[in-house]
Design an enzyme around this catalytic site. Structure first.
Site, mmCIF file in Angstrom:
data_model
loop_
_atom_site.group_PDB
_atom_site.id
_atom_site.type_symbol
_atom_site.label_atom_id
_atom_site.label_comp_id
_atom_site.label_asym_id
_atom_site.label_seq_id
_atom_site.Cartn_x
_atom_site.Cartn_y
_atom_site.Cartn_z
ATOM 1 N N GLY A 110 0.812 -1.215 0.000
ATOM 2 C CA GLY A 110 0.000 0.000 0.000
ATOM 3 C C GLY A 110 0.844 1.263 0.000
ATOM 4 O O GLY A 110 0.395 2.309 -0.475
ATOM 5 N N GLU A 133 2.749 -8.251 -1.375
ATOM 6 C CA GLU A 133 1.530 -8.878 -0.861
ATOM 7 C C GLU A 133 1.482 -10.383 -1.137
ATOM 8 O O GLU A 133 0.922 -11.147 -0.368
ATOM 9 C CB GLU A 133 0.278 -8.213 -1.475
ATOM 10 C CG GLU A 133 0.049 -6.783 -1.029
ATOM 11 C CD GLU A 133 0.714 -5.739 -1.920
ATOM 12 O OE1 GLU A 133 1.649 -6.075 -2.670
ATOM 13 O OE2 GLU A 133 0.289 -4.570 -1.841
HETATM 14 N N1 CAA Z 1 1.915 -3.643 8.770
HETATM 15 C C1 CAA Z 1 2.038 -3.659 10.114
HETATM 16 N N2 CAA Z 1 3.216 -3.552 10.753
HETATM 17 C C2 CAA Z 1 4.325 -3.430 9.997
HETATM 18 C C3 CAA Z 1 4.272 -3.417 8.591
HETATM 19 C C4 CAA Z 1 2.997 -3.520 7.964
HETATM 20 N N3 CAA Z 1 2.825 -3.463 6.638
HETATM 21 N N4 CAA Z 1 5.526 -3.300 8.113
HETATM 22 C C5 CAA Z 1 6.331 -3.226 9.179
HETATM 23 N N5 CAA Z 1 5.616 -3.311 10.317
HETATM 24 C C6 CAA Z 1 6.102 -3.274 11.698
HETATM 25 C C7 CAA Z 1 6.763 -4.582 12.075
HETATM 26 O O1 CAA Z 1 5.815 -5.540 12.457
HETATM 27 C C8 CAA Z 1 7.639 -4.136 13.234
HETATM 28 O O2 CAA Z 1 6.842 -3.988 14.371
HETATM 29 P P1 CAA Z 1 7.308 -4.705 15.783
HETATM 30 O O3 CAA Z 1 8.596 -4.008 16.122
HETATM 31 O O4 CAA Z 1 6.172 -4.389 16.691
HETATM 32 O O5 CAA Z 1 7.489 -6.142 15.458
HETATM 33 C C9 CAA Z 1 8.083 -2.725 12.798
HETATM 34 O O6 CAA Z 1 7.128 -2.308 11.821
HETATM 35 C C10 CAA Z 1 9.446 -2.707 12.161
HETATM 36 O O7 CAA Z 1 9.478 -3.666 11.119
HETATM 37 P P2 CAA Z 1 10.608 -4.816 10.979
HETATM 38 O O8 CAA Z 1 11.128 -5.182 12.308
HETATM 39 O O9 CAA Z 1 10.040 -5.900 10.129
HETATM 40 O O10 CAA Z 1 11.721 -3.978 10.187
HETATM 41 P P3 CAA Z 1 12.812 -4.548 9.187
HETATM 42 O O11 CAA Z 1 13.699 -3.394 8.890
HETATM 43 O O12 CAA Z 1 13.422 -5.797 9.711
HETATM 44 O O13 CAA Z 1 12.004 -4.965 7.859
HETATM 45 C C11 CAA Z 1 10.398 -4.612 6.091
HETATM 46 C C12 CAA Z 1 11.382 -3.979 7.089
HETATM 47 C C13 CAA Z 1 11.141 -5.435 5.051
HETATM 48 C C14 CAA Z 1 9.692 -3.452 5.412
HETATM 49 C C15 CAA Z 1 9.392 -5.513 6.843
HETATM 50 O O14 CAA Z 1 8.871 -4.803 7.946
HETATM 51 C C16 CAA Z 1 8.240 -5.963 6.002
HETATM 52 O O15 CAA Z 1 8.383 -6.866 5.193
HETATM 53 N N6 CAA Z 1 7.052 -5.348 6.189
HETATM 54 C C17 CAA Z 1 5.836 -5.746 5.505
HETATM 55 C C18 CAA Z 1 5.811 -5.278 4.066
HETATM 56 C C19 CAA Z 1 4.568 -5.760 3.384
HETATM 57 O O16 CAA Z 1 4.343 -6.940 3.249
HETATM 58 N N7 CAA Z 1 3.721 -4.832 2.919
HETATM 59 C C20 CAA Z 1 2.466 -5.138 2.268
HETATM 60 C C21 CAA Z 1 1.317 -5.055 3.250
HETATM 61 S S1 CAA Z 1 -0.237 -5.616 2.580
HETATM 62 C C22 CAA Z 1 -0.779 -4.329 1.609
HETATM 63 O O17 CAA Z 1 -0.193 -3.295 1.563
HETATM 64 C C23 CAA Z 1 -2.060 -4.568 0.848
HETATM 65 C C24 CAA Z 1 -2.425 -3.499 -0.144
HETATM 66 O O18 CAA Z 1 -2.378 -3.697 -1.332
HETATM 67 C C25 CAA Z 1 -2.887 -2.177 0.322
#
Ligand code: CAA
Length: 259
Positions: A110, A133
């Site tokens: 997103g 995603e």
């Molecule tokens: N939603 C909720 N929380 C999230 C998040 C998300 N999309 N992305 C990161 N966070 C949170 C993590 O859970 C973490 O929280 P905690 O400390 O409470 O565990 C905090 O942010 C920091 O994240 P990381 O510890 O994972 O940080 P990192 O530097 O190791 O990794 C990252 C960074 C690669 C971006 C990883 O956080 C990640 O893969 N995030 C998810 C990305 C993702 O899948 N996005 C798509 C979401 S679905 C969507 O967007 C649908 C749509 O079409 C609208």
């Protein structure tokens, strides 16, 4: 009421407003409240005569890491349907003034889709773009399959959507997803500079030109050209058209009023 997850800077330079996404611990994950606050802020700024261009940024580490996974994880299909979280995005899409995304760090899911809703992108060298995603067992839901494909073409879009691979700022620039890459310490400053340049143009012409460029995405060439021509003619009803052309002939800088 003060927003909790965004910060609004009304006049960061004359006629430019800046909205900062502000959930840093969650990498600016876009929960429902944040998106609602963003929608409301954009509506207000779009109606404010003192604002001509809007910049949206996150922070150095993340523009936004996507929709809030924790908020969605337990939802049923009917919950998703009834909440219809992406209807907020439809309102954002209606913003008439140009929006520039200032992106550093992660623009994922997103976050990448929100960035693509903006009209231009200034990115830092550390920016990473992706639609991950698929790794969560779903797919993009806020325009990722459509806007990304239109921006970068089928081959790269398909790869990004089906593998979730992140691309670098350099790849994004080469593919046409972003306008420019700047050093990380300058990403916001450069976005504001670009906004300031556009803010010196005639505001009505800017809005109508944005509308016409976006029209190219959802109509035929003939209809798009017709739409463009009507907007072009319509601008001759504005004071700024008279001022702009007069200033050219008098060899001076025009003073546009948005009328
Ligand atoms: N939603 C909720 N929380 C999230 C998040 C998300 N999309 N992305 C990161 N966070 C949170 C993590 O859970 C973490 O929280 P905690 O400390 O409470 O565990 C905090 O942010 C920091 O994240 P990381 O510890 O994972 O940080 P990192 O530097 O190791 O990794 C990252 C960074 C690669 C971006 C990883 O956080 C990640 O893969 N995030 C998810 C990305 C993702 O899948 N996005 C798509 C979401 S679905 C969507 O967007 C649908 C749509 O079409 C609208």
């Amino acid at each position: 009421m003060q927003p909790e997850f965004i910060i609004i800077h009304q006049q960061v330079v004359p006629y430019v407003a800046h909205i900062q996404l502000n959930r840093p611990k969650e990498l600016n994950a876009l929960n429902l409240q944040l998106m609602g606050e963003l929608r409301d802020a954009l509506k207000l700024l779009d109606a404010d005569d003192q604002v001509r261009v809007i910049v949206i940024s996150g922070n150095e580490k993340a523009f936004a890491a996507g929709a809030d996974i924790k908020q969605m994880a337990e939802k049923s299909a009917m919950d998703m349907y009834n909440t219809d979280q992406f209807s907020t995005w439809d309102t954002i899409k209606k913003t008439k003034k140009p929006i520039i995304a200032a992106v550093s760090g992660f623009a994922l899911g997103g976050g990448c889709e929100l960035m693509m809703l903006c009209d231009m992108v200034v990115a830092s060298e550390t920016a990473r773009f992706g639609q991950p995603e698929i790794k969560l067992g779903v797919m993009p839901g806020a325009g990722g399959t459509q806007r990304l494909t239109r921006a970068v073409g089928k081959a790269l879009a398909m790869e990004m959507v089906l593998t979730g691979r992140f691309i670098t700022a350099q790849e994004a620039f080469q593919a046409g997803l972003i306008n420019r890459i700047v050093p990380v310490e300058l990403f916001l400053q450069e976005a504001i500079k670009l906004a300031q340049e556009i803010a010196t143009m005639a505001p009505l012409a800017v809005k109508m030109a944005k509308e016409a460029v976006l029209k190219a995405f959802d109509t035929t060439l003939d209809e798009g050209l017709h739409f463009e021509r009507k907007n072009f003619y319509l601008l001759f009803a504005s004071e700024d058209q008279k001022e702009g052309m007069q200033a050219f002939m008098e060899k001076r800088t025009p003073s546009f009023k948005g009328k």
